[in-house]
Design an enzyme around this catalytic site. Sequence first.
Site, PDB file in Angstrom:
ATOM      1  N   ARG A   1       0.855  -1.199   0.000  1.00 15.26           N
ATOM      2  CA  ARG A   1       0.000   0.000   0.000  1.00 15.26           C
ATOM      3  C   ARG A   1       0.890   1.247   0.000  1.00 15.26           C
ATOM      4  NH1 ARG A   1      -1.785   1.636   4.670  1.00 15.26           N
ATOM      5  NH2 ARG A   1      -2.385  -0.438   5.389  1.00 15.26           N
TER       6      ARG A   1
ATOM      7  N   TYR B   1     -16.068  16.511 -16.377  1.00 22.91           N
ATOM      8  CA  TYR B   1     -16.614  15.154 -16.386  1.00 22.91           C
ATOM      9  C   TYR B   1     -17.609  15.053 -15.217  1.00 22.91           C
ATOM     10  CZ  TYR B   1     -16.870  10.292 -15.028  1.00 22.91           C
ATOM     11  OH  TYR B   1     -17.348   9.067 -14.628  1.00 22.91           O
TER      12      TYR B   1
ATOM     13  N   ASP C   1      -7.108  18.483 -15.483  1.00 24.06           N
ATOM     14  CA  ASP C   1      -7.431  17.115 -15.881  1.00 24.06           C
ATOM     15  C   ASP C   1      -7.119  17.022 -17.375  1.00 24.06           C
ATOM     16  OD1 ASP C   1      -8.663  14.797 -16.794  1.00 24.06           O
ATOM     17  OD2 ASP C   1     -10.301  14.921 -15.340  1.00 24.06           O
TER      18      ASP C   1
ATOM     19  N   LYS D   1      -8.126   5.908 -19.790  1.00 24.14           N
ATOM     20  CA  LYS D   1      -8.428   6.374 -21.143  1.00 24.14           C
ATOM     21  C   LYS D   1      -7.188   6.237 -22.056  1.00 24.14           C
ATOM     22  CE  LYS D   1     -12.489   7.426 -19.448  1.00 24.14           C
ATOM     23  NZ  LYS D   1     -12.563   7.280 -18.030  1.00 24.14           N
TER      24      LYS D   1
HETATM   25  C1  PLP Z   1     -12.068  13.734 -18.121  1.00 21.57           C
HETATM   26  C2  PLP Z   1     -12.277  12.642 -17.116  1.00 21.57           C
HETATM   27  N1  PLP Z   1     -11.717  12.760 -15.887  1.00 21.57           N
HETATM   28  C3  PLP Z   1     -11.866  11.814 -14.945  1.00 21.57           C
HETATM   29  C4  PLP Z   1     -12.613  10.682 -15.176  1.00 21.57           C
HETATM   30  C5  PLP Z   1     -12.768   9.653 -14.097  1.00 21.57           C
HETATM   31  O1  PLP Z   1     -11.908   8.585 -14.344  1.00 21.57           O
HETATM   32  P1  PLP Z   1     -12.164   7.068 -13.877  1.00 21.57           P
HETATM   33  O2  PLP Z   1     -13.390   6.591 -14.625  1.00 21.57           O
HETATM   34  O3  PLP Z   1     -10.911   6.363 -14.242  1.00 21.57           O
HETATM   35  O4  PLP Z   1     -12.408   7.104 -12.414  1.00 21.57           O
HETATM   36  C6  PLP Z   1     -13.199  10.498 -16.432  1.00 21.57           C
HETATM   37  C7  PLP Z   1     -14.006   9.305 -16.709  1.00 21.57           C
HETATM   38  O5  PLP Z   1     -14.660   9.169 -17.720  1.00 21.57           O
HETATM   39  C8  PLP Z   1     -13.030  11.517 -17.425  1.00 21.57           C
HETATM   40  O6  PLP Z   1     -13.579  11.393 -18.638  1.00 21.57           O
END
Ligand code: PLP
Length: 388
Positions: A55, A107, A179, A204
Amino acid sequence: MIAKPDSKTQGFSTRAIHAGQEPEPATGAVNVPIYASSTYVQEEIGKHKGYEYSRVSNPTRDRLETNLAALEGGIAAKVFASGMAAINAVATMLKSGDHVVAGHNLYGGTPRLFNQVLANFGLSFTYVDTSNVKNVEKALQKNTRLVFLETPTNPLMELCDVHAISDVSHRHGAEVVVDNTFMSPYFQRPLELGADMVIHSTTKFLNGHSDGLGGVVVCTKAEQVEKLAFLQKAAGAIMSPFECWLILRGVKTLAVRMEQHDRNGRKVAEYLARHKKVQKVFYPGLPDHPQHKLAKKQMTGFGAMISFETGSLANANKMLRKVRVCSLAESLGGVETLISHPATMTHAAVGPEGRRKIGITDGMVRISVGIEDVDDILADLEQALAAI
Ligand SMILES: Cc1ncc(COP(=O)(O)O)c(C=O)c1O
């Protein structure tokens, strides 16, 4: 003696393939092994090889963290079990009473975490249209510690000027977090534009094969690294060694995948923009995108994320039922083309009023263009759009 490769002067693909991905010293294995061990033997009390419990740290995870820091140009990175776990870790670096300015079109899971979980612990959030730096400036308060951005936004593909927002935020004592999931470090490196931390859902483009969940925070300051390492240990939402290995494998082809995503993305966007049944296309690579100039300045490609307007929920459903090469599914950034319906999928949690306010309609469809032969993607869209 051969000089040790310098990850600062090497090209992007070389870093993707070699940073943190050096052959394993014990056997010479070219690929980083999956260290599937929860614990590590100690010679005597307090004497060990740097690892005690997974961890806290794990050799496969260390290698991935080195790699991703090199790709974004940060001093270090910390990886988590999902993109949301990474965002949660950044938010929990704050304390009760702190304020966050965030983009109004993130998101959907991000405002859900902020409003429905973290607001209960004394953090407050103001959402603004970050495509105009003045809106960010106006929203900054004495207790603002963080400005949280997505560029391009999901699914409206609005951009924000990371350099200008970083300048303003720093003057007010706030750090900027971007992000960067939609662009990947191949097309956009927010730290070079002045941001303080970068987040990705590694689920992604970084992984790229739709076979694992993960998140990363890339840092520019030692105290960020220290806090996040403590949060990995204290809260435990770390990435498993197997998922780390999947991303180490995935990033080796990031550059070639992104080039192909971008080539296909441009062709699909141009096709959609010409289609009679498509009312509007949201893609920063199109010359009529309101921030096309900024896109050319702060990104080195336009990527593969496109949204378009079909006119109604019924129209969206008619076409989405028909797709065959494209898969109707949540998520993005895989080698396969994924097509989705933001109002009922990624942005369901935002609610109808929230979606109306920022302009996400029931007829909007989002496509993450994959790296298949583009003619097959176009033919699939052609037959699906004929259903409207
Ligand atoms: C731009 C963006 N940030 C964060 C996330 C969250 O990621 P996760 O699904 O890996 O938790 C997503 C998920 O679709 C996303 O599209």
